[in-house]
Write an enzyme that holds these catalytic residues in place. Structure first.
Site, PDB file in Angstrom:
ATOM      1  N   LYS A   1       0.861  -1.196   0.000  1.00  0.00           N
ATOM      2  CA  LYS A   1       0.000   0.000   0.000  1.00  0.00           C
ATOM      3  C   LYS A   1       0.886   1.231   0.000  1.00  0.00           C
ATOM      4  O   LYS A   1       2.061   1.183   0.406  1.00  0.00           O
ATOM      5  CB  LYS A   1      -0.926   0.034   1.223  1.00  0.00           C
TER       6      LYS A   1
ATOM      7  N   ASP B   1      -2.572  -1.320  10.240  1.00  0.00           N
ATOM      8  CA  ASP B   1      -2.783  -1.327   8.793  1.00  0.00           C
ATOM      9  C   ASP B   1      -3.468  -2.585   8.282  1.00  0.00           C
ATOM     10  O   ASP B   1      -3.792  -2.657   7.094  1.00  0.00           O
ATOM     11  CB  ASP B   1      -1.437  -1.200   8.071  1.00  0.00           C
TER      12      ASP B   1
HETATM   13  C1  LIG Z   1       1.920   4.644   9.872  1.00  0.00           C
HETATM   14  C2  LIG Z   1       0.981   3.618   9.273  1.00  0.00           C
HETATM   15  O1  LIG Z   1       1.690   2.717   8.446  1.00  0.00           O
HETATM   16  C3  LIG Z   1      -0.027   4.353   8.403  1.00  0.00           C
HETATM   17  O2  LIG Z   1      -0.651   3.500   7.518  1.00  0.00           O
HETATM   18  C4  LIG Z   1       0.293   2.832  10.337  1.00  0.00           C
HETATM   19  O3  LIG Z   1      -0.510   3.642  11.149  1.00  0.00           O
HETATM   20  C5  LIG Z   1       1.240   1.987  11.162  1.00  0.00           C
HETATM   21  O4  LIG Z   1       0.673   0.755  11.234  1.00  0.00           O
HETATM   22  P1  LIG Z   1       1.477  -0.546  11.724  1.00  0.00           P
HETATM   23  O5  LIG Z   1       2.808  -0.628  11.069  1.00  0.00           O
HETATM   24  O6  LIG Z   1       0.507  -1.668  11.541  1.00  0.00           O
HETATM   25  O7  LIG Z   1       1.740  -0.164  13.192  1.00  0.00           O
HETATM   26  P2  LIG Z   1       1.489  -0.989  14.518  1.00  0.00           P
HETATM   27  O8  LIG Z   1       2.259  -2.259  14.445  1.00  0.00           O
HETATM   28  O9  LIG Z   1       0.018  -1.015  14.798  1.00  0.00           O
HETATM   29  O10 LIG Z   1       2.187   0.011  15.549  1.00  0.00           O
HETATM   30  C6  LIG Z   1       3.566   0.117  15.732  1.00  0.00           C
HETATM   31  C7  LIG Z   1       3.830   1.195  16.773  1.00  0.00           C
HETATM   32  O11 LIG Z   1       3.625   2.494  16.203  1.00  0.00           O
HETATM   33  C8  LIG Z   1       2.933   3.372  17.079  1.00  0.00           C
HETATM   34  N1  LIG Z   1       1.665   3.783  16.442  1.00  0.00           N
HETATM   35  C9  LIG Z   1       1.158   3.096  15.381  1.00  0.00           C
HETATM   36  C10 LIG Z   1      -0.026   3.495  14.784  1.00  0.00           C
HETATM   37  C11 LIG Z   1      -0.675   4.637  15.293  1.00  0.00           C
HETATM   38  N2  LIG Z   1      -1.806   5.071  14.766  1.00  0.00           N
HETATM   39  N3  LIG Z   1      -0.157   5.306  16.355  1.00  0.00           N
HETATM   40  C12 LIG Z   1       1.005   4.891  16.929  1.00  0.00           C
HETATM   41  O12 LIG Z   1       1.455   5.511  17.879  1.00  0.00           O
HETATM   42  C13 LIG Z   1       2.749   2.599  18.360  1.00  0.00           C
HETATM   43  O13 LIG Z   1       3.830   2.936  19.184  1.00  0.00           O
HETATM   44  C14 LIG Z   1       2.872   1.152  17.943  1.00  0.00           C
HETATM   45  O14 LIG Z   1       3.395   0.362  18.971  1.00  0.00           O
HETATM   46  N1  LIG Z   2       5.569 -11.270   7.539  1.00  0.00           N
HETATM   47  C1  LIG Z   2       6.275 -10.189   7.882  1.00  0.00           C
HETATM   48  N2  LIG Z   2       6.767  -9.392   6.924  1.00  0.00           N
HETATM   49  C2  LIG Z   2       7.474  -8.281   7.261  1.00  0.00           C
HETATM   50  N3  LIG Z   2       7.751  -7.908   8.510  1.00  0.00           N
HETATM   51  C3  LIG Z   2       7.293  -8.670   9.507  1.00  0.00           C
HETATM   52  C4  LIG Z   2       6.536  -9.833   9.241  1.00  0.00           C
HETATM   53  N4  LIG Z   2       6.208 -10.371  10.398  1.00  0.00           N
HETATM   54  C5  LIG Z   2       6.730  -9.590  11.348  1.00  0.00           C
HETATM   55  N5  LIG Z   2       7.396  -8.553  10.836  1.00  0.00           N
HETATM   56  C6  LIG Z   2       8.054  -7.459  11.609  1.00  0.00           C
HETATM   57  O1  LIG Z   2       7.308  -6.241  11.398  1.00  0.00           O
HETATM   58  C7  LIG Z   2       8.189  -5.133  11.108  1.00  0.00           C
HETATM   59  C8  LIG Z   2       7.476  -4.149  10.176  1.00  0.00           C
HETATM   60  O2  LIG Z   2       7.332  -4.756   8.967  1.00  0.00           O
HETATM   61  P1  LIG Z   2       6.623  -4.139   7.692  1.00  0.00           P
HETATM   62  O3  LIG Z   2       7.309  -4.663   6.488  1.00  0.00           O
HETATM   63  O4  LIG Z   2       5.154  -4.332   7.764  1.00  0.00           O
HETATM   64  O5  LIG Z   2       6.942  -2.589   7.864  1.00  0.00           O
HETATM   65  P2  LIG Z   2       6.300  -1.384   7.220  1.00  0.00           P
HETATM   66  O6  LIG Z   2       6.214  -1.579   5.735  1.00  0.00           O
HETATM   67  O7  LIG Z   2       7.042  -0.189   7.721  1.00  0.00           O
HETATM   68  O8  LIG Z   2       4.825  -1.382   7.783  1.00  0.00           O
HETATM   69  P3  LIG Z   2       3.805  -0.198   7.917  1.00  0.00           P
HETATM   70  O9  LIG Z   2       3.655   0.457   6.601  1.00  0.00           O
HETATM   71  O10 LIG Z   2       2.584  -0.980   8.297  1.00  0.00           O
HETATM   72  O11 LIG Z   2       4.358   0.695   8.959  1.00  0.00           O
HETATM   73  C9  LIG Z   2       9.424  -5.787  10.494  1.00  0.00           C
HETATM   74  O12 LIG Z   2      10.568  -5.024  10.708  1.00  0.00           O
HETATM   75  C10 LIG Z   2       9.487  -7.145  11.195  1.00  0.00           C
HETATM   76  O13 LIG Z   2      10.233  -7.049  12.384  1.00  0.00           O
END
Ligand SMILES: C[C@](O)(CO)[C@H](O)COP(=O)(O)OP(=O)(O)OC[C@H]1O[C@@H](n2ccc(N)nc2=O)[C@H](O)[C@@H]1O
Ligand SMILES: Nc1ncnc2c1ncn2[C@@H]1O[C@H](COP(=O)(O)OP(=O)(O)OP(=O)(O)O)[C@@H](O)[C@H]1O
Length: 286
Positions: free
Chosen positions: A11, A136
């Protein structure tokens, strides 16, 4: 037993505003999600012994913490199924890239195993389970471009143009938690309506903080800005720009230096996962 292979697309956050911080530390957002026709691929094969086995290792992520395994186990618990699964992952999306790789893998696991195990949970229930794995996950479960509010769980479908994007993946992984805990993060952007947003505008409030901490991201933005307006997705590290056609995006992609790999993909309002499910349903009904 029969296997099922499904895509887990990336996305983009076309914009991302931070409105405030909730009592539980999570941030209230407004963001616009669109999918890309580029992503990971997962293959599921049911097991009769109830075990969940992911056969692909990811650096730094142990088996039981992988979002794929956690999603499968949550679905087992919610549905009470006695079935398990062997799972293979073809990882194409950069981790910590802000393009939702882990969340999309989790959503494809929920949707795919619900289908394969015939556990028949509704999409809203799957999205609810998904939200406990990551903010997400719900948008990937529903699979439609959306304006999201709350922590990303209040979704309003939108119909956007579907341009070609060049996405640059700087070779750094940005921790979402680290950016959301930065004291310098803007947390008071006024709420806007989806209508005014679609008329143009918006920005990514996380971008200044990430640019300051990660020179690789700053450099990728200034390189892409030479060709088209560039923006960061999510909490980075990936940055993107849109082009009127694939040829122009490919031309810039070929000029990227080795330390800044990129890919070209089309923006999609219906995700590849949901396109594939619709195709499967058509074949069954034919
Ligand atoms: C930034 C985005 O990627 C926008 O699409 C998302 O809101 C993040 O989504 P995500 O990677 O699924 O994040 P999560 O695994 O839910 O959260 C990771 C950490 O980011 C912070 N977090 C995340 C989402 C949010 N709305 N507020 C936060 O403060 C929290 O500290 C949380 O522990
Ligand atoms: N199947 C998986 N694929 C990728 N990362 C994973 C998975 N399972 C656990 N993780 C953990 O989640 C963390 C975040 O991964 P991801 O690739 O979703 O990051 P991101 O693209 O920044 O996500 P977002 O856009 O939701 O913030 C990784 O650094 C890893 O430690």
């Amino acid at each position: 037993m029969r296997s099922l292979t499904l895509p887990a697309p990336a996305k983009l956050n076309l914009m991302l505003h931070i409105l405030g911080r909730r009592a539980d530390g999570y941030h209230e957002l407004q963001t616009l999600f669109q999918f890309l026709d580029h992503g990971d691929e997962l293959t599921f094969t049911p097991r009769s012994d109830g075990q969940i086995r992911l056969h692909t290792e990811l650096p730094g992520v142990d088996h039981d913490s992988n979002l794929i395994v956690r999603a499968a186990r949550q679905l087992q618990a919610a549905s009470g199924t006695a079935l398990g699964a062997d799972i293979q992952l073809l990882k194409r999306l950069p981790m910590g890239g802000g393009i939702g790789g882990g969340s999309s893998d989790a959503a494809t696991t929920l949707v795919g195993l619900n289908h394969l195990w015939q556990t028949r949970l509704g999409e809203d229930r799957l999205a609810q389970i998904g939200l406990s794995l990551g903010a997400d996950v719900p948008v990937f479960v529903h699979g439609h471009a959306a304006f999201a509010e709350g922590v990303g769980e209040r979704l309003q479908r939108v119909q956007l143009s579907e341009p070609w994007f060049l996405v640059i993946a700087p070779q750094v992984s940005v921790s979402t938690a680290e950016i959301f805990s930065d004291p310098e993060l803007t947390r008071n952007t006024p709420a806007i309506t989806v209508r005014s947003l679609l008329a143009g505008g918006g920005r990514n409030d996380c971008q200044p903080v990430v640019e300051k901490r990660y020179p690789e991201v700053r450099n990728a933005l200034s390189l892409l800005n030479k060709f088209v307006p560039a923006r960061m997705t999510g909490t980075g590290a990936c940055v993107f720009g849109s082009f009127p056609n694939k040829g122009e995006a490919d031309k810039v992609c070929r000029q990227l230096p080795d330390h800044m790999p990129g890919f070209v993909a089309q923006g999609r309002n219906v995700s590849m996962l949901h396109r594939k499910l619709a195709k499967m349903a058509q074949e069954v009904n034919a």
